[in-house]
Design a protein around this motif. Structure first.
Motif, PDB file in Angstrom:
ATOM      1  N   ASN A  23       0.900  -1.155  -0.166  1.00  0.00           N
ATOM      2  CA  ASN A  23      -0.028   0.058   0.094  1.00  0.00           C
ATOM      3  C   ASN A  23       0.845   1.419   0.083  1.00  0.00           C
ATOM      4  N   ASP A  24       1.772   1.310  -1.182  1.00  0.00           N
ATOM      5  CA  ASP A  24       2.557   2.661  -0.991  1.00  0.00           C
ATOM      6  C   ASP A  24       3.492   2.939  -0.056  1.00  0.00           C
ATOM      7  N   THR A  25       3.799   1.894   0.671  1.00  0.00           N
ATOM      8  CA  THR A  25       4.744   1.703   1.674  1.00  0.00           C
ATOM      9  C   THR A  25       6.032   2.193   1.160  1.00  0.00           C
ATOM     10  N   PRO A  26       6.913   2.940   1.766  1.00  0.00           N
ATOM     11  CA  PRO A  26       8.055   3.279   1.069  1.00  0.00           C
ATOM     12  C   PRO A  26       9.053   2.263   0.869  1.00  0.00           C
ATOM     13  N   ALA A  27       9.817   2.006   0.092  1.00  0.00           N
ATOM     14  CA  ALA A  27      10.576   1.257  -0.407  1.00  0.00           C
ATOM     15  C   ALA A  27      12.097   0.944   0.401  1.00  0.00           C
ATOM     16  N   LEU A  28      11.604   0.634   1.710  1.00  0.00           N
ATOM     17  CA  LEU A  28      12.755   0.292   2.563  1.00  0.00           C
ATOM     18  C   LEU A  28      13.161  -1.070   2.610  1.00  0.00           C
ATOM     19  N   GLY A  29      14.178  -1.468   3.044  1.00  0.00           N
ATOM     20  CA  GLY A  29      14.582  -2.767   3.194  1.00  0.00           C
ATOM     21  C   GLY A  29      14.866  -3.532   1.999  1.00  0.00           C
ATOM     22  N   ARG A  30      14.601  -4.785   2.151  1.00  0.00           N
ATOM     23  CA  ARG A  30      14.745  -5.657   0.878  1.00  0.00           C
ATOM     24  C   ARG A  30      13.738  -6.755   1.166  1.00  0.00           C
ATOM     25  N   VAL A  31      13.097  -7.207  -0.216  1.00  0.00           N
ATOM     26  CA  VAL A  31      12.285  -8.099  -0.310  1.00  0.00           C
ATOM     27  C   VAL A  31      12.968  -9.419  -0.697  1.00  0.00           C
ATOM     28  N   LEU A  32      12.810 -10.465   0.125  1.00  0.00           N
ATOM     29  CA  LEU A  32      13.365 -11.904  -0.568  1.00  0.00           C
ATOM     30  C   LEU A  32      12.364 -12.661  -1.417  1.00  0.00           C
ATOM     31  N   ASP A  33      12.654 -13.143  -2.433  1.00  0.00           N
ATOM     32  CA  ASP A  33      12.014 -13.765  -3.381  1.00  0.00           C
ATOM     33  C   ASP A  33      12.496 -15.036  -3.262  1.00  0.00           C
ATOM     34  N   LEU A  34      12.125 -15.860  -2.689  1.00  0.00           N
ATOM     35  CA  LEU A  34      12.436 -17.197  -2.314  1.00  0.00           C
ATOM     36  C   LEU A  34      11.765 -18.148  -3.456  1.00  0.00           C
ATOM     37  N   GLY A  39      12.515 -14.762 -11.987  1.00  0.00           N
ATOM     38  CA  GLY A  39      12.601 -13.432 -11.449  1.00  0.00           C
ATOM     39  C   GLY A  39      11.423 -12.469 -11.654  1.00  0.00           C
ATOM     40  N   PRO A  40      10.348 -12.778 -12.386  1.00  0.00           N
ATOM     41  CA  PRO A  40       9.181 -11.983 -12.503  1.00  0.00           C
ATOM     42  C   PRO A  40       8.898 -11.204 -11.382  1.00  0.00           C
ATOM     43  N   LEU A  41       8.620 -11.861 -10.166  1.00  0.00           N
ATOM     44  CA  LEU A  41       8.317 -11.216  -8.933  1.00  0.00           C
ATOM     45  C   LEU A  41       9.264  -9.805  -8.644  1.00  0.00           C
ATOM     46  N   SER A  42      10.597 -10.213  -8.503  1.00  0.00           N
ATOM     47  CA  SER A  42      11.631  -9.299  -8.330  1.00  0.00           C
ATOM     48  C   SER A  42      11.709  -8.193  -9.494  1.00  0.00           C
ATOM     49  N   GLN A  43      11.445  -8.689 -10.545  1.00  0.00           N
ATOM     50  CA  GLN A  43      11.541  -7.672 -11.704  1.00  0.00           C
ATOM     51  C   GLN A  43      10.388  -6.735 -11.449  1.00  0.00           C
ATOM     52  N   ARG A  44       9.207  -6.938 -11.141  1.00  0.00           N
ATOM     53  CA  ARG A  44       8.029  -5.999 -11.089  1.00  0.00           C
ATOM     54  C   ARG A  44       8.300  -5.156  -9.618  1.00  0.00           C
ATOM     55  N   LEU A  45       8.886  -5.758  -8.477  1.00  0.00           N
ATOM     56  CA  LEU A  45       9.032  -5.180  -7.230  1.00  0.00           C
ATOM     57  C   LEU A  45      10.304  -3.974  -7.613  1.00  0.00           C
ATOM     58  N   LEU A  46      11.344  -4.518  -8.205  1.00  0.00           N
ATOM     59  CA  LEU A  46      12.582  -3.438  -8.604  1.00  0.00           C
ATOM     60  C   LEU A  46      11.694  -2.310  -9.486  1.00  0.00           C
TER      61      LEU A  46
END
Length: 80
Positions: A23-34, A39-46
């Motif tokens: 919900n528009d939380t600032p992009a702080l930290g790292r998301v683990l894509d296990l 890599g489509p999820l990582s690509q979208r989040l990046l």
């Protein structure tokens, strides 16, 4: 390639669900894509400013993820 193509829609939907939950939380930290696959999820989040780190057991899928998302960080290995 077949695995990547077959599951792209599932990962894309997961990315949209996660982005909605953030919900528009600032992009702080790292998301683990296990189990990142290609890599489509990582690509979208990046693309939304989040830092990601993807892990998958398949060297072929990790290689594809690196080619598709050169700004992403991906490793080959087991979650265990």
């Amino acid at each position: 390639w077949v695995h990547a193509e077959a599951f792209e829609a599932l990962a894309a939907n997961a990315a949209e669900t996660l982005l909605g939950a953030l919900n528009d939380t600032p992009a702080l930290g790292r998301v683990l894509d296990l189990g990142c696959g290609a890599g489509p999820l990582s690509q979208r989040l990046l693309g939304h400013g989040y830092s990601t780190w993807g892990l998958d057991l398949s060297p072929a899928l990790v290689d594809l993820a690196r080619k598709r998302t050169p700004d992403g960080e991906f490793a080959c290995g087991s979650v265990l």
